[in-house]
Design a protein around this motif. Structure first.
Motif, short mmCIF file in Angstrom:
data_model
loop_
_atom_site.label_atom_id
_atom_site.label_comp_id
_atom_site.label_asym_id
_atom_site.label_seq_id
_atom_site.Cartn_x
_atom_site.Cartn_y
_atom_site.Cartn_z
N GLY A 1 0.82 -1.21 0.00
CA GLY A 1 0.00 0.00 0.00
C GLY A 1 0.85 1.25 0.00
N ASP A 2 0.17 2.34 0.11
CA ASP A 2 0.85 3.64 0.20
C ASP A 2 0.94 4.08 1.65
OD1 ASP A 2 1.15 3.82 -2.56
OD2 ASP A 2 -0.87 4.64 -2.80
N MET A 3 1.04 3.11 2.55
CA MET A 3 1.04 3.42 3.97
C MET A 3 2.48 3.51 4.48
SD MET A 3 -2.04 0.94 5.26
CE MET A 3 -2.37 1.77 6.80
N SER A 4 2.68 4.43 5.40
CA SER A 4 3.99 4.56 6.04
C SER A 4 4.06 3.61 7.23
CB SER A 4 4.18 6.00 6.52
OG SER A 4 3.27 6.29 7.55
N TYR A 5 5.26 3.51 7.81
CA TYR A 5 5.41 2.69 9.02
C TYR A 5 4.43 3.19 10.09
CZ TYR A 5 9.81 0.76 7.21
OH TYR A 5 10.74 0.11 6.47
N GLN A 6 4.36 4.51 10.24
CA GLN A 6 3.51 5.09 11.28
C GLN A 6 2.03 4.79 11.04
OE1 GLN A 6 4.68 6.85 14.15
NE2 GLN A 6 2.60 6.26 14.69
N SER A 7 1.58 4.89 9.80
CA SER A 7 0.16 4.65 9.53
C SER A 7 -0.20 3.17 9.73
CB SER A 7 -0.22 5.12 8.13
OG SER A 7 0.57 4.50 7.15
N VAL A 8 0.71 2.27 9.36
CA VAL A 8 0.47 0.83 9.62
C VAL A 8 0.42 0.59 11.13
CG1 VAL A 8 1.43 -1.49 9.39
CG2 VAL A 8 1.51 0.08 7.45
N ALA A 9 1.35 1.20 11.84
CA ALA A 9 1.40 1.03 13.30
C ALA A 9 0.14 1.57 13.95
CB ALA A 9 2.64 1.73 13.85
N ASP A 10 -0.32 2.71 13.50
CA ASP A 10 -1.54 3.28 14.07
C ASP A 10 -2.75 2.38 13.80
OD1 ASP A 10 -0.11 5.44 14.99
OD2 ASP A 10 -0.68 6.76 13.34
N LYS A 11 -2.83 1.85 12.59
CA LYS A 11 -3.96 0.99 12.23
C LYS A 11 -3.99 -0.29 13.06
CE LYS A 11 -6.15 -1.42 8.47
NZ LYS A 11 -6.57 -1.32 7.10
N LEU A 12 -2.80 -0.88 13.30
CA LEU A 12 -2.73 -2.15 14.03
C LEU A 12 -2.45 -1.96 15.52
CD1 LEU A 12 -0.68 -4.22 11.42
CD2 LEU A 12 -3.15 -4.19 11.77
N GLU A 13 -2.32 -0.71 15.96
CA GLU A 13 -2.07 -0.38 17.36
C GLU A 13 -0.80 -1.03 17.91
OE1 GLU A 13 -5.66 -1.39 19.41
OE2 GLU A 13 -6.80 0.21 18.45
N ILE A 14 0.27 -0.85 17.14
CA ILE A 14 1.59 -1.32 17.57
C ILE A 14 2.59 -0.20 17.33
CG2 ILE A 14 1.17 -3.78 17.21
CD1 ILE A 14 2.49 -3.55 14.50
N ASP A 15 3.83 -0.41 17.75
CA ASP A 15 4.87 0.59 17.59
C ASP A 15 5.41 0.58 16.16
OD1 ASP A 15 6.72 2.52 18.91
OD2 ASP A 15 8.21 1.07 18.21
N LYS A 16 5.72 1.76 15.62
CA LYS A 16 6.20 1.84 14.24
C LYS A 16 7.54 1.14 14.07
CE LYS A 16 8.65 6.19 14.48
NZ LYS A 16 8.82 7.52 13.97
N ASN A 17 8.36 1.12 15.12
CA ASN A 17 9.65 0.43 15.02
C ASN A 17 9.47 -1.08 14.88
OD1 ASN A 17 11.30 2.75 15.16
ND2 ASN A 17 10.92 2.86 17.36
N GLN A 18 8.40 -1.58 15.46
CA GLN A 18 8.10 -3.00 15.33
C GLN A 18 7.77 -3.32 13.88
OE1 GLN A 18 8.06 -5.29 18.18
NE2 GLN A 18 8.49 -6.43 16.35
N VAL A 19 6.99 -2.47 13.23
CA VAL A 19 6.66 -2.66 11.82
C VAL A 19 7.93 -2.61 10.98
CG1 VAL A 19 5.36 -1.76 9.84
CG2 VAL A 19 4.37 -1.66 12.13
N ARG A 20 8.78 -1.65 11.27
CA ARG A 20 10.05 -1.49 10.54
C ARG A 20 10.90 -2.77 10.66
NH1 ARG A 20 11.91 3.32 12.59
NH2 ARG A 20 10.93 4.42 10.88
N ARG A 21 10.98 -3.32 11.88
CA ARG A 21 11.76 -4.55 12.09
C ARG A 21 11.19 -5.71 11.30
NH1 ARG A 21 12.65 -2.88 17.33
NH2 ARG A 21 10.67 -3.71 18.04
#
Length: 98
Positions: A23-43
């Motif tokens: 998608g066109d989602m950033s780490y932060q937007s994915v993290a917000d949607k799934l209610e997790i930390d953006k660094n976790q998504v990045r990892r």
């Protein structure tokens, strides 16, 4: 007491990775949607890019490499073991005579 670490299954991690990569989602937007930390998504994205789906498996609590788990002592030479046990036997005999 320390914080309790949340564990996520492979399907949840894959969903987060797919949202970011497809998608066109950033780490932060994915993290917000799934209610997790953006660094976790990045990892998770990094692990997925490096190792594929196996990179998303839980790694905590698993030993790595050939020497898994507690290191074993070298097997004792049978002759050395006999000498050690005989010495121990003699010491116990002396203690019983006291």
């Amino acid at each position: 007491m320390g914080n309790i670490k949340r564990m996520f299954d492979k399907a949840f991690k894959k969903q987060a990775v797919d949202l970011y990569l497809n998608g066109d989602m950033s780490y932060q937007s994915v993290a917000d949607k799934l209610e997790i930390d953006k660094n976790q998504v990045r990892r998770w994205v990094k692990y997925f890019e490096d190792e594929g789906i196996l990179g998303l498996e839980e790694k905590r609590g698993k030993a790595k490499g050939l020497g898994k788990g507690r290191p074993r002592t070298a097997p004792e030479d049978p002759e050395e073991k006999i000498r050690r046990l005989e010495a121990e036997n003699e010491m116990l005999k002396k203690l019983l005579k006291m």
